[in-house]
Design an enzyme around this catalytic site. Structure first.
Site, PDB file in Angstrom:
ATOM      1  N   CYS A  52       0.844  -1.186   0.000  1.00  0.00           N
ATOM      2  CA  CYS A  52       0.000   0.000   0.000  1.00  0.00           C
ATOM      3  C   CYS A  52       0.886   1.246   0.000  1.00  0.00           C
ATOM      4  O   CYS A  52       1.824   1.342   0.791  1.00  0.00           O
ATOM      5  CB  CYS A  52      -0.889  -0.017   1.243  1.00  0.00           C
ATOM      6  SG  CYS A  52      -1.862   1.494   1.441  1.00  0.00           S
ATOM      7  N   CYS A  98      -7.441  -0.725   1.009  1.00  0.00           N
ATOM      8  CA  CYS A  98      -6.469  -1.320   1.924  1.00  0.00           C
ATOM      9  C   CYS A  98      -7.145  -1.533   3.268  1.00  0.00           C
ATOM     10  O   CYS A  98      -7.700  -0.600   3.845  1.00  0.00           O
ATOM     11  CB  CYS A  98      -5.266  -0.389   2.063  1.00  0.00           C
ATOM     12  SG  CYS A  98      -4.139  -0.862   3.387  1.00  0.00           S
ATOM     13  N   CYS A 101      -5.459   0.805   6.186  1.00  0.00           N
ATOM     14  CA  CYS A 101      -5.586   2.267   6.280  1.00  0.00           C
ATOM     15  C   CYS A 101      -6.808   2.805   5.547  1.00  0.00           C
ATOM     16  O   CYS A 101      -7.079   4.005   5.605  1.00  0.00           O
ATOM     17  CB  CYS A 101      -4.321   2.946   5.755  1.00  0.00           C
ATOM     18  SG  CYS A 101      -4.140   2.925   3.959  1.00  0.00           S
ATOM     19  N   CYS A 123      -8.635  -4.328 -10.261  1.00  0.00           N
ATOM     20  CA  CYS A 123      -8.174  -3.247 -11.119  1.00  0.00           C
ATOM     21  C   CYS A 123      -7.643  -2.144 -10.198  1.00  0.00           C
ATOM     22  O   CYS A 123      -8.414  -1.472  -9.526  1.00  0.00           O
ATOM     23  CB  CYS A 123      -9.342  -2.760 -11.961  1.00  0.00           C
ATOM     24  SG  CYS A 123      -8.892  -1.510 -13.152  1.00  0.00           S
TER      25      CYS A 123
HETATM   26 ZN   LIG Z   1      -2.865   1.043   3.432  1.00  0.00          ZN
END
Ligand SMILES: [Zn+2]
Length: 140
Positions: A52, A98, A101, A123
């Site tokens: 991320c 994610c 977060c 995607c």
């Molecule tokens: Zn994250």
């Protein structure tokens, strides 16, 4: 798995804008989309891990990336528990974020007929992830 529970990592808009580039902020925090075919990782197929870009949590392995031809990086599977899904308000697409977060990654599409084990296409905006080259199997 599809739960939309609060993300463990909580920051204010101000805190995020201090650590992210304007483009990362626009996409990760404001659910923007990078221009089709322009992403840094669109055609990258080297071995490594995609973390991320907001919190560095590992999200995808290079071994799950495939060439969908759609203009954005495509993966058929994320690390277990690393990615949350929630329906877009329009009810047509499923957003992926994610799990650590809450950063916006892109959308997931199912049943498009790609020859991949899950029949899913994550995607993902290149801007939302950071590629870490290396041997996937030795580091995880
Ligand atoms: Zn994250």
């Amino acid at each position: 798995m599809a739960s939309a529970s609060p993300s463990p990592i909580q920051k204010t808009e101000e805190e995020w804008s201090a650590i992210l580039s304007p483009e990362q902020f626009r996409i990760l925090r404001q659910k923007g989309t990078e221009l089709k075919g322009t992403g840094e990782y669109n055609k990258l197929f080297e071995e490594g891990i995609y973390n991320c870009a907001g919190c560095e949590t590992p999200l995808y392995k290079s071994s799950t990336k495939f060439d969908s031809g759609c203009g954005w990086p495509a993966f058929f599977e994320g690390f277990p528990g690393a990615i949350n899904r929630s329906p877009d308000p329009d009810g047509r697409r499923t957003e992926i974020t994610c799990a650590a977060c809450g950063g916006h990654l892109g959308h997931v599409f199912k049943g498009e007929g790609f020859k991949v084990p899950t029949d899913e296409r994550h995607c993902v905006n290149s801007v939302s992830v950071k590629f870490i080259p290396g041997n996937v199997n030795s580091s995880i």
